[in-house]
Design a protein around this motif. Sequence first.
Motif, PDB file in Angstrom:
ATOM      1  N   PHE A 145      37.993  65.476  69.784  1.00  0.00           N
ATOM      2  CA  PHE A 145      39.203  66.291  69.742  1.00  0.00           C
ATOM      3  C   PHE A 145      38.959  67.499  68.845  1.00  0.00           C
ATOM      4  O   PHE A 145      38.236  67.414  67.850  1.00  0.00           O
ATOM      5  CB  PHE A 145      40.374  65.472  69.195  1.00  0.00           C
ATOM      6  N   GLN A 146      39.597  68.620  69.199  1.00  0.00           N
ATOM      7  CA  GLN A 146      39.393  69.863  68.471  1.00  0.00           C
ATOM      8  C   GLN A 146      40.408  70.051  67.341  1.00  0.00           C
ATOM      9  O   GLN A 146      40.068  70.553  66.276  1.00  0.00           O
ATOM     10  CB  GLN A 146      39.496  71.054  69.432  1.00  0.00           C
ATOM     11  N   SER A 147      41.656  69.665  67.561  1.00  0.00           N
ATOM     12  CA  SER A 147      42.694  69.956  66.572  1.00  0.00           C
ATOM     13  C   SER A 147      43.647  68.772  66.431  1.00  0.00           C
ATOM     14  O   SER A 147      44.504  68.557  67.306  1.00  0.00           O
ATOM     15  CB  SER A 147      43.477  71.214  66.985  1.00  0.00           C
ATOM     16  N   PRO A 148      43.470  67.988  65.353  1.00  0.00           N
ATOM     17  CA  PRO A 148      42.411  68.135  64.342  1.00  0.00           C
ATOM     18  C   PRO A 148      41.069  67.657  64.886  1.00  0.00           C
ATOM     19  O   PRO A 148      41.032  66.856  65.810  1.00  0.00           O
ATOM     20  CB  PRO A 148      42.904  67.233  63.204  1.00  0.00           C
ATOM     21  N   ALA A 149      40.007  68.152  64.272  1.00  0.00           N
ATOM     22  CA  ALA A 149      38.661  67.806  64.731  1.00  0.00           C
ATOM     23  C   ALA A 149      38.364  66.362  64.355  1.00  0.00           C
ATOM     24  O   ALA A 149      38.340  66.005  63.180  1.00  0.00           O
ATOM     25  CB  ALA A 149      37.628  68.734  64.101  1.00  0.00           C
ATOM     26  N   LYS A 150      38.139  65.531  65.369  1.00  0.00           N
ATOM     27  CA  LYS A 150      37.866  64.121  65.092  1.00  0.00           C
ATOM     28  C   LYS A 150      37.189  63.467  66.283  1.00  0.00           C
ATOM     29  O   LYS A 150      37.099  64.034  67.386  1.00  0.00           O
ATOM     30  CB  LYS A 150      39.161  63.379  64.766  1.00  0.00           C
ATOM     31  N   LEU A 151      36.735  62.237  66.048  1.00  0.00           N
ATOM     32  CA  LEU A 151      36.118  61.404  67.081  1.00  0.00           C
ATOM     33  C   LEU A 151      36.925  60.116  67.168  1.00  0.00           C
ATOM     34  O   LEU A 151      37.273  59.518  66.142  1.00  0.00           O
ATOM     35  CB  LEU A 151      34.661  61.104  66.745  1.00  0.00           C
ATOM     36  N   GLN A 152      37.202  59.682  68.393  1.00  0.00           N
ATOM     37  CA  GLN A 152      37.889  58.410  68.597  1.00  0.00           C
ATOM     38  C   GLN A 152      37.086  57.522  69.537  1.00  0.00           C
ATOM     39  O   GLN A 152      36.473  58.009  70.485  1.00  0.00           O
ATOM     40  CB  GLN A 152      39.290  58.617  69.178  1.00  0.00           C
ATOM     41  N   ILE A 153      37.121  56.218  69.263  1.00  0.00           N
ATOM     42  CA  ILE A 153      36.535  55.226  70.148  1.00  0.00           C
ATOM     43  C   ILE A 153      37.693  54.388  70.687  1.00  0.00           C
ATOM     44  O   ILE A 153      38.497  53.854  69.928  1.00  0.00           O
ATOM     45  CB  ILE A 153      35.530  54.330  69.408  1.00  0.00           C
ATOM     46  N   THR A 154      37.806  54.309  72.023  1.00  0.00           N
ATOM     47  CA  THR A 154      38.894  53.560  72.648  1.00  0.00           C
ATOM     48  C   THR A 154      38.331  52.599  73.692  1.00  0.00           C
ATOM     49  O   THR A 154      37.172  52.714  74.104  1.00  0.00           O
ATOM     50  CB  THR A 154      39.908  54.492  73.335  1.00  0.00           C
ATOM     51  N   ASP A 155      39.166  51.657  74.134  1.00  0.00           N
ATOM     52  CA  ASP A 155      38.790  50.860  75.290  1.00  0.00           C
ATOM     53  C   ASP A 155      39.171  51.645  76.541  1.00  0.00           C
ATOM     54  O   ASP A 155      39.693  52.763  76.467  1.00  0.00           O
ATOM     55  CB  ASP A 155      39.436  49.476  75.246  1.00  0.00           C
ATOM     56  N   LEU A 156      38.921  51.055  77.712  1.00  0.00           N
ATOM     57  CA  LEU A 156      39.148  51.787  78.963  1.00  0.00           C
ATOM     58  C   LEU A 156      40.631  51.969  79.282  1.00  0.00           C
ATOM     59  O   LEU A 156      40.978  52.733  80.186  1.00  0.00           O
ATOM     60  CB  LEU A 156      38.447  51.069  80.122  1.00  0.00           C
ATOM     61  N   LYS A 157      41.508  51.294  78.544  1.00  0.00           N
ATOM     62  CA  LYS A 157      42.941  51.461  78.745  1.00  0.00           C
ATOM     63  C   LYS A 157      43.538  52.465  77.766  1.00  0.00           C
ATOM     64  O   LYS A 157      44.738  52.708  77.771  1.00  0.00           O
ATOM     65  CB  LYS A 157      43.648  50.116  78.619  1.00  0.00           C
ATOM     66  N   GLY A 158      42.700  53.028  76.902  1.00  0.00           N
ATOM     67  CA  GLY A 158      43.157  54.038  75.964  1.00  0.00           C
ATOM     68  C   GLY A 158      43.537  53.506  74.601  1.00  0.00           C
ATOM     69  O   GLY A 158      43.959  54.270  73.724  1.00  0.00           O
ATOM     70  N   LYS A 159      43.371  52.194  74.369  1.00  0.00           N
ATOM     71  CA  LYS A 159      43.691  51.629  73.058  1.00  0.00           C
ATOM     72  C   LYS A 159      42.673  52.107  72.037  1.00  0.00           C
ATOM     73  O   LYS A 159      41.468  51.945  72.222  1.00  0.00           O
ATOM     74  CB  LYS A 159      43.688  50.100  73.115  1.00  0.00           C
ATOM     75  N   VAL A 160      43.140  52.715  70.940  1.00  0.00           N
ATOM     76  CA  VAL A 160      42.243  53.270  69.928  1.00  0.00           C
ATOM     77  C   VAL A 160      41.635  52.138  69.108  1.00  0.00           C
ATOM     78  O   VAL A 160      42.343  51.342  68.484  1.00  0.00           O
ATOM     79  CB  VAL A 160      42.997  54.253  69.003  1.00  0.00           C
TER      80      VAL A 160
END
Length: 590
Positions: free
Chosen positions: A443-458
């Motif tokens: 993500f650009q704003s805010p700049a970050k990295l997320q790891i989720t499952d295939l259903k979008g759960k963070v």
Amino acid sequence: MAAFGRKACQKFPSSMYIGSGEDFEIFCQPCDRDDIRLSAFCFCVDCEEHLCESCFNHHKRAKPSRHHTLLDKHNMPKSLQVSSQPDPHALPGGLTKPCSTHKKEMIKFYCHGHNALLCSVCVTLNHQSATCHVDYIPDISGNTVNSNEYSKIIIEIDTMTGIFKDTARNLKKMTEKSNASFKDVLAEIKKFRKEINQRLDAMEKEAENAAKSLKKDNDQRLKTAQATCDDVTKDLQESSDTIKQLNTSKEADKLFMELKNAEQLLKENERKISQLTTAGDVKEYHFELNLDISTLFENKKSLGTLTTKALKPQINVPAKLQSKQFSYQGKVNARTSQDEERCWITGMTLPTSDILVAADCKNESIKMININSYSIIDQLQLHTNPWNVTTVSKDKLAVTLPVSKEIQFVSFSSNRLKKTHTVKVEAECNGIYCYKEQLIMLFQSPAKLQITDLKGKVLKSITKNTNKEDIFSQPMHVTASSSSIYVSDNKKKAVIQLNWQGEVTGTHSVLGAPAGLAMLADGSFFLSDYHEDICKIQNISSDCTRGEVVLKDLKRPFAICWCEANKTLYISSFTENASVANFVQVYKMS
């Protein structure tokens, strides 16, 4: 069809000829073995048996026998056949490994859907579904000797063997350090003991026993970790030796099976690598004396406090960069008659070795390209601009849609792309990569990295390092391996390496504008730099300590995609020049 009922029947000689209509009838031999007498409907030349209508129908459906030669009632032999000759369809010499489930059956099939080696019973019972793609091993093993798969497995075995050998050496050093600290603790205890009077004898004994108890537990943990390293190293070495021997002797069938077994062995032992990082929480000893006792020991009940500090083995995949030479193969025209703008390919993925899927940001679509014919075979229009695309499974893709803050899932089959469902995300997401059913998103704003499952759960959100500083500034593309995640950051002019816990483990700085990333089987990765004064592709080691320019003087390379099977690199361009932007350049590694 006449049925003679269930009864015990005598065994017949090798050939019994039919007599008159009143004598007896030719019967089904498989049913006869179950004491059921049914009239023969046909004869199987391969099995050398007469079959009833029910057995005939099953014979045609079952994978192991569907290609057998069958003779109808009018052409079948008029005598019961019991083969006394060698089987002309005996298994090839390489198919001699028994099935682990059905001990009396030999492995002779491979299911691509389940990545499993099978006997004929396994195929019949468990691998008849539409998701299974079963092949007879001799039909597909011909190109196994000196294949890319052979080379890949040998490299992976050598790499993992090196990891466990290095870990064993680290464990030995840790043991020496731990034992040295133990001796120092005992010396400090005795020195402190001499500074006070004999009334502390009991306390000294208690402290020594506590230290020895810790050491006993420490040694047991070290011994267990050492044994794991030795066992895995031995198994990997044996597998490597067997594979090399079979490759040299060109025993393709055995080699194929050993390669598949080696894949499973590598997966099993990959999990042990992360487990060894804890190494049973190996301890280093320290003794902290009780200062109060030195002045007034009567009021104290202990000589001091034993503390420990965990020593963890350093497990690093060796950073190896071999010189890579590329030759230009041509270019693929990514523009179609549906496009209203010049192309801007911002992301690419290879769901199969024959298909390249490209995200065209400018034309709000993704395009399926046949990389053998260099032609577009399908185009899927989206409701907004895509940024990147990743392979989720053998028939599913995920596409980032930053403007609508969505992940669009797309199915592909029979050379067709089709939208399935979307998952909402919390901000504008651009970079994406799927690793073992986990989505890594930028993500650009805010700049970050997320790891989720295939259903979008963070599952994890990463923004800051241990010093509470921002890790990212303008993350662009992401890729990953079993041990690391790599992010190209445009403003930081670097590739940032993290472990799966979100800790920064390395960085590789560049001079220009880092963008596309592509992982190689040896653990290193390619990075594109689209700065107009640089325009190159680098190969960077897995620990981000070394980089080598493998292609230069390109036309602003942006998104890149690597095909390990064909050793081919696909490169898009970020430029206003339509004669360049509309094409994907193709380079092959020699």
